[in-house]
Design an enzyme around this catalytic site. Structure first.
Site, PDB file in Angstrom:
ATOM      1  N   ALA A  31       0.835  -1.210   0.000  1.00 54.61           N
ATOM      2  CA  ALA A  31       0.000   0.000   0.000  1.00 54.61           C
ATOM      3  C   ALA A  31       0.868   1.259   0.000  1.00 54.61           C
ATOM      4  O   ALA A  31       0.549   2.244  -0.671  1.00 54.61           O
ATOM      5  CB  ALA A  31      -0.924  -0.004   1.210  1.00 54.61           C
ATOM      6  N   GLU A  86      -6.328  -9.268  -7.093  1.00 55.69           N
ATOM      7  CA  GLU A  86      -6.128  -8.212  -8.079  1.00 55.69           C
ATOM      8  C   GLU A  86      -5.188  -7.182  -7.484  1.00 55.69           C
ATOM      9  O   GLU A  86      -5.383  -6.715  -6.365  1.00 55.69           O
ATOM     10  CB  GLU A  86      -7.445  -7.530  -8.438  1.00 55.69           C
ATOM     11  CG  GLU A  86      -7.266  -6.487  -9.531  1.00 55.69           C
ATOM     12  CD  GLU A  86      -7.789  -5.110  -9.160  1.00 55.69           C
ATOM     13  OE1 GLU A  86      -7.293  -4.125  -9.742  1.00 55.69           O
ATOM     14  OE2 GLU A  86      -8.657  -5.015  -8.301  1.00 55.69           O
TER      15      GLU A  86
END
Length: 188
Positions: free
Chosen positions: A115, A137
């Site tokens: 992230a 994904e």
């Protein structure tokens, strides 16, 4: 509904085969090399992605249609890592195979390591009595190529157990993604 602890995750995986292969603790090193951690954490399980990737391409300029998906929208890559083009995405599956209990809903969140690099991991909830490899994904939100490592931690699964079991589970509904193996593309 409460989140389940490391004790519960170990018990369910070792006695009920909920996660396979299963790591009892956090793995941070493999063959003397530092890796992005995977395995059991305090209140979750960090999964790894396999070494088979489907990288999105717009070479054929087709419309992305979930009811009529064109498999030519992806390039298949088998490697120890995947380079995702800028502002694009790739698919992979977990190394781990899951068998979710009827009283449990599993939610997936991305790992902070990815992230913080602008890489978002998206997975829909794993419903009660769903089983299979999870299709992951990876969205590269940056304007630069991004790298994903195979066989290392990519996301964390959180397990929530309800106080009342559902009437109809994913297995009861004969869900279209039941028992999936490897990367599974959209099914209408």
């Amino acid at each position: 509904m409460s989140i389940k602890s490391d004790h519960w995750i170990r018990r369910m995986s070792e006695n009920e085969d909920m996660i396979s292969p299963f790591e009892r603790g956090q793995v941070r090193e493999n063959d003397g090399q530092r890796v992005i951690s995977y395995g059991t954490s305090s209140y979750g399980y960090d999964v790894r992605c396999s070494n088979k990737f489907k990288i999105f391409t717009n070479v054929h300029s087709t419309t992305v249609d979930p009811k009529n998906f064109d498999e030519n929208s992806f390039i298949d890559v088998e490697a120890d890592h995947c380079i995702i083009p800028p502002n694009s995405f790739a698919l992979a599956s977990t190394v781990e195979y899951f068998k979710i209990p009827r009283s449990v809903l599993t939610v997936c969140l991305g790992k902070s390591t990815y992230a913080r690099c602008g890489i978002i991991v998206n997975v829909t909830p794993l419903e009660p009595e769903w089983e299979g490899h999870v299709t992951l994904e990876f969205s590269n939100t940056t304007t630069l190529p991004a790298k994903i490592y195979a066989n290392e931690g990519v996301a964390q699964m959180l397990f929530y157990e309800t106080d009342e079991v559902c009437d109809v589970s994913y297995k009861d509904r004969n869900g279209k993604y039941q028992g999936q193996r490897g990367v599974t593309l959209p099914k209408a």
